[in-house]
Design a protein around this motif. Sequence first.
Motif, PDB file in Angstrom:
ATOM      1  N   MET A   1       0.835  -1.204   0.000  1.00  0.00           N
ATOM      2  CA  MET A   1       0.000   0.000   0.000  1.00  0.00           C
ATOM      3  C   MET A   1       0.871   1.255   0.000  1.00  0.00           C
ATOM      4  O   MET A   1       0.560   2.240  -0.670  1.00  0.00           O
ATOM      5  CB  MET A   1      -0.956  -0.013   1.187  1.00  0.00           C
ATOM      6  CG  MET A   1      -2.045  -1.061   1.029  1.00  0.00           C
ATOM      7  SD  MET A   1      -3.117  -1.207   2.467  1.00  0.00           S
ATOM      8  CE  MET A   1      -4.057   0.290   2.341  1.00  0.00           C
ATOM      9  N   ALA A   2       1.977   1.215   0.719  1.00  0.00           N
ATOM     10  CA  ALA A   2       2.909   2.350   0.722  1.00  0.00           C
ATOM     11  C   ALA A   2       3.524   2.528  -0.663  1.00  0.00           C
ATOM     12  O   ALA A   2       3.682   3.660  -1.143  1.00  0.00           O
ATOM     13  CB  ALA A   2       3.995   2.143   1.775  1.00  0.00           C
TER      14      ALA A   2
ATOM     15  N   GLU B   1       3.181   5.841  -3.038  1.00  0.00           N
ATOM     16  CA  GLU B   1       4.339   6.527  -3.620  1.00  0.00           C
ATOM     17  C   GLU B   1       4.180   6.685  -5.130  1.00  0.00           C
ATOM     18  O   GLU B   1       4.496   7.745  -5.680  1.00  0.00           O
ATOM     19  CB  GLU B   1       5.627   5.757  -3.317  1.00  0.00           C
ATOM     20  CG  GLU B   1       6.099   5.871  -1.892  1.00  0.00           C
ATOM     21  CD  GLU B   1       7.334   5.012  -1.629  1.00  0.00           C
ATOM     22  OE1 GLU B   1       8.086   4.727  -2.586  1.00  0.00           O
ATOM     23  OE2 GLU B   1       7.545   4.640  -0.467  1.00  0.00           O
ATOM     24  N   SER B   2       3.685   5.667  -5.794  1.00  0.00           N
ATOM     25  CA  SER B   2       3.465   5.731  -7.237  1.00  0.00           C
ATOM     26  C   SER B   2       2.431   6.797  -7.579  1.00  0.00           C
ATOM     27  O   SER B   2       2.614   7.579  -8.515  1.00  0.00           O
ATOM     28  CB  SER B   2       3.000   4.381  -7.782  1.00  0.00           C
ATOM     29  OG  SER B   2       3.993   3.411  -7.620  1.00  0.00           O
ATOM     30  N   ILE B   3       1.355   6.829  -6.826  1.00  0.00           N
ATOM     31  CA  ILE B   3       0.319   7.843  -7.051  1.00  0.00           C
ATOM     32  C   ILE B   3       0.888   9.239  -6.820  1.00  0.00           C
ATOM     33  O   ILE B   3       0.660  10.159  -7.616  1.00  0.00           O
ATOM     34  CB  ILE B   3      -0.902   7.585  -6.145  1.00  0.00           C
ATOM     35  CG1 ILE B   3      -1.638   6.311  -6.597  1.00  0.00           C
ATOM     36  CG2 ILE B   3      -1.848   8.779  -6.164  1.00  0.00           C
ATOM     37  CD1 ILE B   3      -2.711   5.838  -5.650  1.00  0.00           C
ATOM     38  N   ASP B   4       1.651   9.397  -5.757  1.00  0.00           N
ATOM     39  CA  ASP B   4       2.256  10.709  -5.469  1.00  0.00           C
ATOM     40  C   ASP B   4       3.184  11.163  -6.578  1.00  0.00           C
ATOM     41  O   ASP B   4       3.203  12.327  -6.955  1.00  0.00           O
ATOM     42  CB  ASP B   4       3.018  10.669  -4.133  1.00  0.00           C
ATOM     43  CG  ASP B   4       2.091  10.576  -2.931  1.00  0.00           C
ATOM     44  OD1 ASP B   4       0.873  10.835  -3.095  1.00  0.00           O
ATOM     45  OD2 ASP B   4       2.571  10.218  -1.835  1.00  0.00           O
ATOM     46  N   ARG B   5       3.979  10.222  -7.125  1.00  0.00           N
ATOM     47  CA  ARG B   5       4.883  10.574  -8.231  1.00  0.00           C
ATOM     48  C   ARG B   5       4.104  11.044  -9.447  1.00  0.00           C
ATOM     49  O   ARG B   5       4.470  12.025 -10.097  1.00  0.00           O
ATOM     50  CB  ARG B   5       5.762   9.380  -8.607  1.00  0.00           C
ATOM     51  CG  ARG B   5       6.993   9.227  -7.750  1.00  0.00           C
ATOM     52  CD  ARG B   5       7.990   8.270  -8.390  1.00  0.00           C
ATOM     53  NE  ARG B   5       7.430   6.968  -8.733  1.00  0.00           N
ATOM     54  CZ  ARG B   5       7.401   5.907  -7.916  1.00  0.00           C
ATOM     55  NH1 ARG B   5       7.906   6.003  -6.699  1.00  0.00           N
ATOM     56  NH2 ARG B   5       6.885   4.773  -8.318  1.00  0.00           N
ATOM     57  N   ILE B   6       3.019  10.360  -9.765  1.00  0.00           N
ATOM     58  CA  ILE B   6       2.204  10.721 -10.931  1.00  0.00           C
ATOM     59  C   ILE B   6       1.541  12.063 -10.720  1.00  0.00           C
ATOM     60  O   ILE B   6       1.536  12.924 -11.593  1.00  0.00           O
ATOM     61  CB  ILE B   6       1.170   9.624 -11.232  1.00  0.00           C
ATOM     62  CG1 ILE B   6       1.873   8.364 -11.731  1.00  0.00           C
ATOM     63  CG2 ILE B   6       0.150  10.101 -12.251  1.00  0.00           C
ATOM     64  CD1 ILE B   6       0.973   7.151 -11.798  1.00  0.00           C
ATOM     65  N   VAL B   7       0.982  12.272  -9.534  1.00  0.00           N
ATOM     66  CA  VAL B   7       0.279  13.526  -9.242  1.00  0.00           C
ATOM     67  C   VAL B   7       1.236  14.709  -9.249  1.00  0.00           C
ATOM     68  O   VAL B   7       0.937  15.765  -9.799  1.00  0.00           O
ATOM     69  CB  VAL B   7      -0.450  13.426  -7.886  1.00  0.00           C
ATOM     70  CG1 VAL B   7      -0.956  14.774  -7.431  1.00  0.00           C
ATOM     71  CG2 VAL B   7      -1.595  12.425  -7.981  1.00  0.00           C
ATOM     72  N   HIS B   8       2.408  14.543  -8.697  1.00  0.00           N
ATOM     73  CA  HIS B   8       3.356  15.653  -8.616  1.00  0.00           C
ATOM     74  C   HIS B   8       4.062  15.907  -9.945  1.00  0.00           C
ATOM     75  O   HIS B   8       4.611  16.968 -10.151  1.00  0.00           O
ATOM     76  CB  HIS B   8       4.389  15.409  -7.516  1.00  0.00           C
ATOM     77  CG  HIS B   8       3.772  15.419  -6.147  1.00  0.00           C
ATOM     78  ND1 HIS B   8       3.035  16.477  -5.675  1.00  0.00           N
ATOM     79  CD2 HIS B   8       3.752  14.488  -5.160  1.00  0.00           C
ATOM     80  CE1 HIS B   8       2.603  16.210  -4.454  1.00  0.00           C
ATOM     81  NE2 HIS B   8       3.022  15.002  -4.116  1.00  0.00           N
ATOM     82  N   ARG B   9       4.006  14.942 -10.853  1.00  0.00           N
ATOM     83  CA  ARG B   9       4.622  15.097 -12.167  1.00  0.00           C
ATOM     84  C   ARG B   9       3.799  16.036 -13.041  1.00  0.00           C
ATOM     85  O   ARG B   9       4.317  16.749 -13.861  1.00  0.00           O
ATOM     86  CB  ARG B   9       4.752  13.735 -12.840  1.00  0.00           C
ATOM     87  CG  ARG B   9       5.597  13.761 -14.075  1.00  0.00           C
ATOM     88  CD  ARG B   9       5.723  12.417 -14.728  1.00  0.00           C
ATOM     89  NE  ARG B   9       5.935  11.323 -13.784  1.00  0.00           N
ATOM     90  CZ  ARG B   9       5.637  10.074 -14.028  1.00  0.00           C
ATOM     91  NH1 ARG B   9       5.115   9.725 -15.177  1.00  0.00           N
ATOM     92  NH2 ARG B   9       5.851   9.131 -13.141  1.00  0.00           N
TER      93      ARG B   9
END
Length: 190
Positions: A176-177, A181-189
């Motif tokens: 889940m972590a 992290e993957s979602i955060d990378r996509i959103v911040h990109r």
Amino acid sequence: MAEADSGRCLSALLSGICQSSFYRQREVTDTRLREQLYPDMAHEEFTALCGRMRGVLKSMASADMDQAQLEAFLTAQTRKQGGGGLSADQAATLSRFWKSQRSRVRESLLAGSRSEPGLRGVSWRVDVQTAARGGDAPHGGPVALMELELGGAGQDSEFLCLELDEATVGQVLTKMADIQESIDRIVHRT
């Protein structure tokens, strides 16, 4: 064909395209639309018209165009040279049609993008097992018991029960972590 009849036929064609493309009514086919709306039009000419209108509607739907975006898009389409552009009458018909159908098309696209069945609820607790499942040997370790409530729109709920030991809970939390992290990378990109 008179201008009013042309507008009505095009509006009906747009409605048929929406029914087959967005509302998943498989009985509405290009052949049926041609037979009912444009029986005198050559097959190749109808295929080109239908393809052009389907492409325009898909562009409008994928961008969920508001009125300002729609007007700019249709203006650009009317200025196209050659056979790929729209006439002013077609653009006006598309504009009227989109004003009345935008929210319905959007709702249909949103409904189609949802996973079914969906997660309705989660409940969990931690227990300590006193005996192993297969015998009488005491286990003594903590066990997480999770109950997932699943169901689609208009359906009764189904329940999935999971029993997780301490190591499995740790693995689930790690995964889940990683997902977060993957979602955060996509959103911040973006």
